[in-house]
Structures are given as structure tokens and as C-alpha cells.
Scaffold this motif. Structure first.
Motif, short mmCIF file in Angstrom:
data_model
loop_
_atom_site.label_atom_id
_atom_site.label_comp_id
_atom_site.label_asym_id
_atom_site.label_seq_id
_atom_site.Cartn_x
_atom_site.Cartn_y
_atom_site.Cartn_z
N MET A 110 0.85 -1.19 0.00
CA MET A 110 0.00 0.00 0.00
C MET A 110 0.89 1.24 0.00
N GLN A 111 0.63 2.18 -0.93
CA GLN A 111 1.50 3.36 -1.06
C GLN A 111 0.71 4.66 -1.00
N THR A 112 -0.29 4.71 -0.14
CA THR A 112 -1.03 5.96 0.02
C THR A 112 -0.17 6.94 0.81
N ASN A 113 0.44 7.88 0.10
CA ASN A 113 1.30 8.87 0.75
C ASN A 113 0.49 10.17 0.83
N GLU A 114 -0.46 10.22 1.76
CA GLU A 114 -1.40 11.34 1.85
C GLU A 114 -0.79 12.49 2.62
N VAL A 115 -0.35 13.51 1.89
CA VAL A 115 0.35 14.63 2.52
C VAL A 115 -0.58 15.46 3.41
N GLN A 116 -1.88 15.39 3.19
CA GLN A 116 -2.82 16.12 4.05
C GLN A 116 -2.74 15.65 5.49
N ARG A 117 -2.25 14.45 5.71
CA ARG A 117 -2.08 13.96 7.09
C ARG A 117 -1.11 14.84 7.88
N CYS A 118 -0.23 15.54 7.19
CA CYS A 118 0.68 16.44 7.90
C CYS A 118 -0.08 17.50 8.68
N TRP A 119 -1.30 17.81 8.22
CA TRP A 119 -2.09 18.84 8.89
C TRP A 119 -2.46 18.42 10.31
N TRP A 120 -2.63 17.09 10.54
CA TRP A 120 -2.85 16.67 11.93
C TRP A 120 -1.59 16.12 12.59
N LEU A 121 -0.58 15.79 11.81
CA LEU A 121 0.70 15.42 12.43
C LEU A 121 1.40 16.62 13.07
N LEU A 122 1.35 17.77 12.40
CA LEU A 122 2.06 18.95 12.89
C LEU A 122 1.73 19.27 14.35
N PRO A 123 0.45 19.35 14.76
CA PRO A 123 0.19 19.63 16.18
C PRO A 123 0.80 18.58 17.11
N GLY A 124 0.86 17.32 16.66
CA GLY A 124 1.51 16.31 17.48
C GLY A 124 3.00 16.58 17.63
N PHE A 125 3.64 16.98 16.54
CA PHE A 125 5.07 17.32 16.61
C PHE A 125 5.29 18.53 17.52
N LEU A 126 4.41 19.52 17.38
CA LEU A 126 4.54 20.72 18.21
C LEU A 126 4.29 20.41 19.68
N GLU A 127 3.43 19.44 19.96
CA GLU A 127 3.21 19.02 21.34
C GLU A 127 4.49 18.42 21.92
N VAL A 128 5.22 17.65 21.11
CA VAL A 128 6.52 17.14 21.56
C VAL A 128 7.47 18.29 21.85
#
Length: 222
Positions: A1-19
């Protein structure tokens, strides 16, 4: 499976910022598990819009803009004010598409429904960012390559959907290796309420948000 959905970065970013907020991190050395072509490794090169503000301060300077619907809880302005920088980035994938070739791009597009013009346009924009400065992607099995990748000293590890394709015992082994390393781990996984209608976004096992699978909406819960 190669779904590389870049829109997921929109919810990953707050997780990174929480770190970054929790640990006082100003510089990230990034490692993505199951990164496909590596588009989400370039998260810091995209522009983001949330109800409480944008990231970075001038998102118009980024060629790809990401936004979505915030349901219920919203990403706090405190997080969006943090500006961690990426010093290094590497991903691992069993069979990453080579986006230097038209064939590799067509492969990624084949995993997007043909009528989803917005996703296809976003993919084209992300490929252009990728081609400007491609990230390092290690070809191999996530678990087999993980010890050597952790030995590089990353300060942030994440996975969105890739671990769900591994047998349960290999999933556990991956999580154990990351936990033993002490590196913060951000993950999209089955939410604590057991729903199969959306992801839970976890930071070191603590659920901080619910998120639509492909990034259309986010409910910040931290």
C-alpha cells in the motif's frame, strides 16, 4: 500500500509541536516509519492554517498550503507559536516509489480515487517540493532497519498508517524498540474509544486528538 497522503501532515504537525512544547525541543532529527516516497518527511516545508493561527508565520511563502476542519477541540495558539526546525530527516519503506520518475508519480496517483481532484492536485504540489530537495529514504523492512536508524539518534519518530500492515508481533516489536530508545513517538492508530471511523493521534501513547484518516478534520483533545 503506497497511500502517501500529505494532508495527514495537517494533523501530524500539532503532534510534533506538542513534543516540542513538552520537551522543550527546538531542533528535530526526524525518522518516519513506513514513509512511502517520503512526502510527509517534508512537513516543515508546507504551510498550515488553523482556527487559532497559521504555521509558519508566513505560510504564503510555502508552495503547498494545508488546511482542514477543526471539530470540537482546536489546536491551541500556544502550540502554533512554536518554531522547531528540522536538522535531518530519514524514512524507511519496503518499496518506496521513486518520484524522480514519472512512473513513480503515477504509482502514487494510482492509490488516489480518480474523482478526487483536490487530492491529486495536492499530490502534484508535494511532488514538486520533494523534487526540489528529496529526503533520504532507506529501502527495507521497518523492523529490520529500525535498530540502525535509531542508532543515528533521531529526536522524533512517527508513523501514520504503516504499522497496521505489519503482523501484530512485529507491531509490538517496533513499538518496544522505539520505547526503549526513549525517542518521542507520534502515531496515528486506533483511538482509545475503539472507533474504526477515524484515527487517534498519540504522542508516546497519550491520545491528543482524533483525526479523519486522510486529514480532512481534526478534534484536538490534549
Amino acid at each position: 500500500m503506497q497511500t502517501n497522503e500529505v494532508q495527514r501532515c495537517w494533523w501530524l504537525l500539532p503532534g510534533f509541536l506538542e513534543v516540542a512544547r513538552r520537551d522543550g525541543v527546538e531542533t528535530f532529527d526526524c525518522l518516519e516509519l513506513g514513509c512511502s516516497a517520503g512526502l510527509n518527511l517534508l512537513w516543515d516545508r508546507y504551510g498550515y492554517a488553523y482556527a487559532a493561527g497559521s504555521w509558519p508565520p508566513d505560510p504564503a511563502s510555502c508552495s503547498l498550503q494545508l488546511a482542514g476542519e477543526e471539530r470540537g477541540g482546536r489546536v491551541p495558539a500556544e502550540l502554533l507559536g512554536l518554531r522547531p526546525v528540522v536538522r535531518s530527516r530519514v524514512g524507511v519503506d519496503l518499496a518506496p516509489p521513486d518520484l524522480r520518475t514519472d512512473e513513480g508519480v503515477r504509482l502514487l496517483k494510482s492509490f488516489v480515487w480518480a474523482d478526487q481532484a483536490e487530492r491529486l492536485a495536492r499530490l502534484d504540489a508535494a511532488v514538486a517540493v520533494w523534487r526540489d530537495d528529496p529526503p533520504e529514504v532507506v529501502v527495507g523492512d521497518v523492523l529490520d532497519e529500525l535498530p540502525a536508524l535509531l542508532a543515528r539518534g533521531p529526536s522524533l519518530v512517527w508513523s501514520t498508517a504503516a504499522l497496521s500492515y505489519l503482523p501484530s508481533e512485529r507491531q509490538r516489536a517496533v513499538r518496544e524498540l522505539v520505547a526503549e530508545s526513549g525517542v518521542p513517538f507520534v502515531e496515528g492508530w486506533v483511538p482509545a474509544d475503539g472507533s474504526h471511523d477515524y484515527y487517534g493521534l498519540f504522542v508516546d501513547g497519550r491520545e491528543v486528538a482524533h483525526a479523519e484518516f486522510h486529514g480532512a478534520w481534526l478534534d484536538w483533545r490534549a
